[in-house]
Scaffold this active site. Structure first.
Site, PDB file in Angstrom:
ATOM      1  N   ARG A  12       0.531  -1.486   0.031  1.00 42.98           N
ATOM      2  CA  ARG A  12       0.205   0.040  -0.009  1.00 42.98           C
ATOM      3  C   ARG A  12       0.837   1.285  -0.083  1.00 42.98           C
ATOM      4  O   ARG A  12       0.087   2.197   0.707  1.00 42.98           O
ATOM      5  CB  ARG A  12      -0.784  -0.041   1.193  1.00 42.98           C
ATOM      6  CG  ARG A  12      -1.793  -1.207   1.295  1.00 42.98           C
ATOM      7  CD  ARG A  12      -2.677  -1.288   0.258  1.00 42.98           C
ATOM      8  NE  ARG A  12      -3.932  -2.296   0.808  1.00 42.98           N
ATOM      9  CZ  ARG A  12      -5.079  -1.507   0.818  1.00 42.98           C
ATOM     10  NH1 ARG A  12      -5.362  -0.985   0.683  1.00 42.98           N
ATOM     11  NH2 ARG A  12      -6.510  -2.549   1.306  1.00 42.98           N
ATOM     12  N   ARG A  67      -3.085   6.725  -0.719  1.00 40.54           N
ATOM     13  CA  ARG A  67      -4.009   6.885   0.551  1.00 40.54           C
ATOM     14  C   ARG A  67      -2.998   7.474   1.412  1.00 40.54           C
ATOM     15  O   ARG A  67      -3.270   8.669   0.828  1.00 40.54           O
ATOM     16  CB  ARG A  67      -3.458   4.951   1.359  1.00 40.54           C
ATOM     17  CG  ARG A  67      -4.575   4.015   0.597  1.00 40.54           C
ATOM     18  CD  ARG A  67      -5.414   3.018   1.691  1.00 40.54           C
ATOM     19  NE  ARG A  67      -5.055   2.557   2.166  1.00 40.54           N
ATOM     20  CZ  ARG A  67      -4.402   1.500   3.396  1.00 40.54           C
ATOM     21  NH1 ARG A  67      -5.426   1.156   3.796  1.00 40.54           N
ATOM     22  NH2 ARG A  67      -3.703   0.583   3.897  1.00 40.54           N
ATOM     23  N   ARG A  95      -6.339  11.612  -8.221  1.00 41.54           N
ATOM     24  CA  ARG A  95      -8.258  10.721  -8.325  1.00 41.54           C
ATOM     25  C   ARG A  95      -9.191  11.838  -7.372  1.00 41.54           C
ATOM     26  O   ARG A  95      -9.923  10.801  -8.317  1.00 41.54           O
ATOM     27  CB  ARG A  95      -7.580  10.019  -6.639  1.00 41.54           C
ATOM     28  CG  ARG A  95      -7.037   8.450  -6.964  1.00 41.54           C
ATOM     29  CD  ARG A  95      -8.120   7.773  -7.406  1.00 41.54           C
ATOM     30  NE  ARG A  95      -9.712   7.909  -6.684  1.00 41.54           N
ATOM     31  CZ  ARG A  95      -9.819   6.928  -5.743  1.00 41.54           C
ATOM     32  NH1 ARG A  95      -9.500   6.108  -5.452  1.00 41.54           N
ATOM     33  NH2 ARG A  95     -10.605   7.104  -5.061  1.00 41.54           N
ATOM     34  N   ASP A 141      -6.651  -3.339  -7.058  1.00 45.87           N
ATOM     35  CA  ASP A 141      -7.805  -4.289  -6.139  1.00 45.87           C
ATOM     36  C   ASP A 141      -7.473  -5.180  -6.704  1.00 45.87           C
ATOM     37  O   ASP A 141      -7.009  -5.189  -7.603  1.00 45.87           O
ATOM     38  CB  ASP A 141      -8.466  -3.095  -6.093  1.00 45.87           C
ATOM     39  CG  ASP A 141      -8.656  -3.608  -4.791  1.00 45.87           C
ATOM     40  OD1 ASP A 141      -8.048  -2.735  -3.840  1.00 45.87           O
ATOM     41  OD2 ASP A 141     -10.341  -4.596  -4.109  1.00 45.87           O
ATOM     42  N   TYR A 154     -14.821 -11.492   0.186  1.00 42.26           N
ATOM     43  CA  TYR A 154     -15.894 -10.157  -0.465  1.00 42.26           C
ATOM     44  C   TYR A 154     -16.876 -10.844  -0.754  1.00 42.26           C
ATOM     45  O   TYR A 154     -17.971  -9.991  -0.776  1.00 42.26           O
ATOM     46  CB  TYR A 154     -14.988  -9.220  -1.111  1.00 42.26           C
ATOM     47  CG  TYR A 154     -13.387  -8.552   0.195  1.00 42.26           C
ATOM     48  CD1 TYR A 154     -14.319  -7.597   0.440  1.00 42.26           C
ATOM     49  CD2 TYR A 154     -12.317  -8.770   0.077  1.00 42.26           C
ATOM     50  CE1 TYR A 154     -12.651  -7.083   1.428  1.00 42.26           C
ATOM     51  CE2 TYR A 154     -11.581  -8.087   0.634  1.00 42.26           C
ATOM     52  CZ  TYR A 154     -11.818  -7.356   1.511  1.00 42.26           C
ATOM     53  OH  TYR A 154     -10.582  -6.588   2.034  1.00 42.26           O
TER      54      TYR A 154
HETATM   55  O1  1CP Z   1       1.068   0.155  -3.397  1.00 47.95           O
HETATM   56  C1  1CP Z   1      -0.187  -0.743  -3.073  1.00 47.95           C
HETATM   57  O2  1CP Z   1      -0.306  -1.200  -2.630  1.00 47.95           O
HETATM   58  C2  1CP Z   1      -1.783  -0.003  -4.089  1.00 47.95           C
HETATM   59  C3  1CP Z   1      -2.397  -0.284  -5.135  1.00 47.95           C
HETATM   60  C4  1CP Z   1      -3.729  -1.669  -3.940  1.00 47.95           C
HETATM   61  C5  1CP Z   1      -3.500  -2.759  -3.248  1.00 47.95           C
HETATM   62  C6  1CP Z   1      -2.447  -3.578  -4.082  1.00 47.95           C
HETATM   63  C7  1CP Z   1      -4.772  -1.381  -3.573  1.00 47.95           C
HETATM   64  C8  1CP Z   1      -5.464   0.282  -3.708  1.00 47.95           C
HETATM   65  N1  1CP Z   1      -5.521  -2.692  -3.168  1.00 47.95           N
HETATM   66  C9  1CP Z   1      -4.413  -3.360  -2.794  1.00 47.95           C
HETATM   67  C10 1CP Z   1      -4.522  -4.422  -2.514  1.00 47.95           C
HETATM   68  C11 1CP Z   1      -5.854  -5.144  -1.806  1.00 47.95           C
HETATM   69  N2  1CP Z   1      -7.161  -4.220  -1.677  1.00 47.95           N
HETATM   70  C12 1CP Z   1      -5.890  -6.359  -0.390  1.00 47.95           C
HETATM   71  C13 1CP Z   1      -5.046  -7.091   0.061  1.00 47.95           C
HETATM   72  C14 1CP Z   1      -3.537  -5.980   0.720  1.00 47.95           C
HETATM   73  C15 1CP Z   1      -3.645  -5.616   2.233  1.00 47.95           C
HETATM   74  O3  1CP Z   1      -4.318  -6.943   2.584  1.00 47.95           O
HETATM   75  O4  1CP Z   1      -4.153  -4.876   2.098  1.00 47.95           O
HETATM   76  C16 1CP Z   1      -7.145  -5.741   0.387  1.00 47.95           C
HETATM   77  C17 1CP Z   1      -8.045  -6.538   1.468  1.00 47.95           C
HETATM   78  C18 1CP Z   1      -7.891  -5.104  -0.546  1.00 47.95           C
HETATM   79  C19 1CP Z   1      -9.702  -4.469  -0.294  1.00 47.95           C
HETATM   80  C20 1CP Z   1      -9.690  -3.246  -0.355  1.00 47.95           C
HETATM   81  N3  1CP Z   1      -9.226  -2.609  -1.217  1.00 47.95           N
HETATM   82  C21 1CP Z   1      -9.509  -2.866   0.999  1.00 47.95           C
HETATM   83  C22 1CP Z   1      -9.875  -3.590   2.123  1.00 47.95           C
HETATM   84  C23 1CP Z   1     -11.021  -3.500   2.610  1.00 47.95           C
HETATM   85  C24 1CP Z   1     -11.497  -4.232   3.515  1.00 47.95           C
HETATM   86  O5  1CP Z   1     -12.155  -5.886   3.652  1.00 47.95           O
HETATM   87  O6  1CP Z   1     -10.606  -4.063   5.036  1.00 47.95           O
HETATM   88  C25 1CP Z   1      -9.721  -1.218   0.368  1.00 47.95           C
HETATM   89  C26 1CP Z   1     -10.305  -0.239   2.140  1.00 47.95           C
HETATM   90  C27 1CP Z   1      -9.469  -0.966  -0.562  1.00 47.95           C
HETATM   91  C28 1CP Z   1      -9.309   0.310  -1.519  1.00 47.95           C
HETATM   92  C29 1CP Z   1      -8.733   0.375  -2.066  1.00 47.95           C
HETATM   93  N4  1CP Z   1      -7.317   0.182  -2.909  1.00 47.95           N
HETATM   94  C30 1CP Z   1      -6.519   1.048  -2.791  1.00 47.95           C
HETATM   95  C31 1CP Z   1      -6.415   2.102  -2.144  1.00 47.95           C
HETATM   96  C32 1CP Z   1      -5.898   2.676  -2.749  1.00 47.95           C
HETATM   97  C33 1CP Z   1      -7.765   1.507  -1.280  1.00 47.95           C
HETATM   98  C34 1CP Z   1      -8.667   2.739  -1.187  1.00 47.95           C
HETATM   99  C35 1CP Z   1      -9.612   3.429  -2.225  1.00 47.95           C
HETATM  100  C36 1CP Z   1      -9.006   4.604  -2.735  1.00 47.95           C
HETATM  101  O7  1CP Z   1      -8.077   5.328  -2.104  1.00 47.95           O
HETATM  102  O8  1CP Z   1     -10.570   5.552  -2.649  1.00 47.95           O
END
Ligand code: 1CP
Length: 381
Positions: free
Chosen positions: A46, A50, A59, A95, A171
């Site tokens: 991540r 963020r 974004r 994602d 999910y």
């Molecule tokens: O730098 C990076 O890693 C960015 C790329 C990335 C990755 C590798 C994003 C962008 N998502 C992910 C993978 C991801 N998505 C995982 C596996 C990694 C981890 O365990 O953290 C998981 C579980 C998700 C699901 C997800 N997507 C969540 C978690 C929700 C929960 O169940 O608690 C969330 C909040 C997202 C949204 C998301 N994905 C990525 C971003 C930057 C965001 C935030 C949304 C936004 O910026 O509007």
């Protein structure tokens, strides 16, 4: 019940189509392969998005999942942390739900919450109706990967990724983020046939998502089984591990390092290594040298014929993301300790190398300068 392999699932491997660059000297690749890197490689889960003001700026007004299908934008966001922190690896901005979205599943990412389904998937009919993603549906991401590869230095790598079947299934079954994954586990325990059917539906789509990234030129891949730590080792072996193994087996011919990671997986490290990755991601709860012992012991147990050098995997991790809030002295102390633990494992022949990372993702309110400092500390050791 026995795990059935999916007869229809015969991945089309096109290694020749891969547009991988010849970046053999990249520290990330050296560490993953058990060679001596020119510096200790570091990237952070991540790291894109963020926490970065430049991310929030580009974004603005663009929904998360739309941004994942915009080639120039996804490349720009992927590169932002690499430029800012001098990272040894970029992680593709995408994602885990992107392949489902591309295939036409009604899913959205809700700000502040995460992936949310229009309708939770809980019946055999819904499982059978899940579409399998097609290569063309992923074309904008392949284009984005090309843009990233044009900008990366030769010593930097691009890591592609996918969510593992269990985490993705959570999910779908829960309908969104879940604290305890109780609906998912209830399905697994009460209707195992349906559970295995769901795993068999998801495995080809996840594999194809990774294949697209590999053929577009990513230098490594990571399979995120973020929520696997909620399972016992016994459940993992019966309901989850075999499908993740199918995915690793399918993409191994591309010959790039494969990483396997989940949160709270101290008790599963051995089983996650048995699934077949080259690099095992370790969350912050287990010291790196203990993680290495667990991995090698499990591999020796599973395959007594393996030479000791074959049992040693590279390790990735494992700074607690909260340490980035604790100031420079704490960051230095924890980075130093983790590297010493990993080096000890390498010296004892229990690990092939160390890729520094967090034990889970960068938290949204992290000060970007603290991240830069942690990267510097790793590189200066
Ligand atoms: O730098 C990076 O890693 C960015 C790329 C990335 C990755 C590798 C994003 C962008 N998502 C992910 C993978 C991801 N998505 C995982 C596996 C990694 C981890 O365990 O953290 C998981 C579980 C998700 C699901 C997800 N997507 C969540 C978690 C929700 C929960 O169940 O608690 C969330 C909040 C997202 C949204 C998301 N994905 C990525 C971003 C930057 C965001 C935030 C949304 C936004 O910026 O509007």
């Amino acid at each position: 019940m026995a795990v059935m392999t999916n007869k229809a699932f015969e991945p089309q491997i096109d290694v020749a189509a891969s547009r991988r660059r010849a970046n053999h000297d990249a520290p990330f690749l050296a560490a993953a392969r058990g060679e001596k890197p020119s510096r200790r490689p570091v990237w952070m889960m991540r790291q894109a998005g963020r926490s970065l003001p430049e991310y929030r700026k580009v974004r603005e007004g663009i929904p998360m999942l739309d941004s994942c299908f915009m080639p120039e934008l996804l490349a720009e966001i992927t590169m932002q942390p690499v430029r800012r922190h001098d990272a040894d690896a970029a992680i593709l901005f995408s994602d885990i739900v992107v392949p489902l979205k591309a295939a036409g599943v009604d899913i959205d990412i809700v700000p502040g919450r995460g992936p949310v389904m229009a309708e939770a998937v809980r019946t055999p009919q819904q499982i059978a109706a899940l579409p399998e993603v097609q290569r063309e549906q992923l074309e904008p991401i392949a284009q984005g990967i090309s843009h990233v590869l044009e900008e990366l230095r030769d010593d930097q790598v691009l890591i592609g990724f996918a969510g593992a079947p269990f985490t993705l299934a959570s999910y779908l079954v829960e309908g969104g983020p879940s604290k305890n994954h109780e609906t998912t586990k209830a399905l697994m325990y009460s209707q195992p046939d349906m559970w295995h059917a769901l795993m068999r539906e998801l495995t080809p789509t996840i594999t194809r998502f990774l294949q697209m990234q590999l053929e577009a030129g990513v230098d490594a891949i990571q399979l995120f089984d973020s929520w696997a730590g909620y399972l016992t080792a016994r459940d993992y072996r019966e309901f989850v591990g075999p499908y993740s193994k199918q995915i690793f087996d399918a993409v191994r011919p591309y010959g790039v390092p494969m990483i396997h990671f989940g949160v709270g997986t101290g008790e599963l490290l051995g089983d996650m290594a048995i699934a077949g990755p080259d690099v095992v991601g370790v969350d912050w709860r287990v010291p790196m040298d203990l993680a290495a012992e667990r991995v090698t012991a499990a591999l020796a147990d599973a395959n007594p014929g393996l030479a000791p050098s074959e049992r040693a995997k590279a390790l990735q991790g494992n700074l607690d993301p909260a340490v980035l809030f604790a100031g420079p002295d704490a960051i230095r102390a924890h980075v130093t300790r983790i590297c010493a633990e990993a080096d000890r494992a390498v010296k004892r022949g229990l690990a092939r190398g160390h890729i520094f990372n967090l034990g889970h993702g960068v938290l949204p309110s992290t000060e970007p300068d603290a991240v830069t400092r942690a990267f510097e500390e790793v590189h200066n050791l």
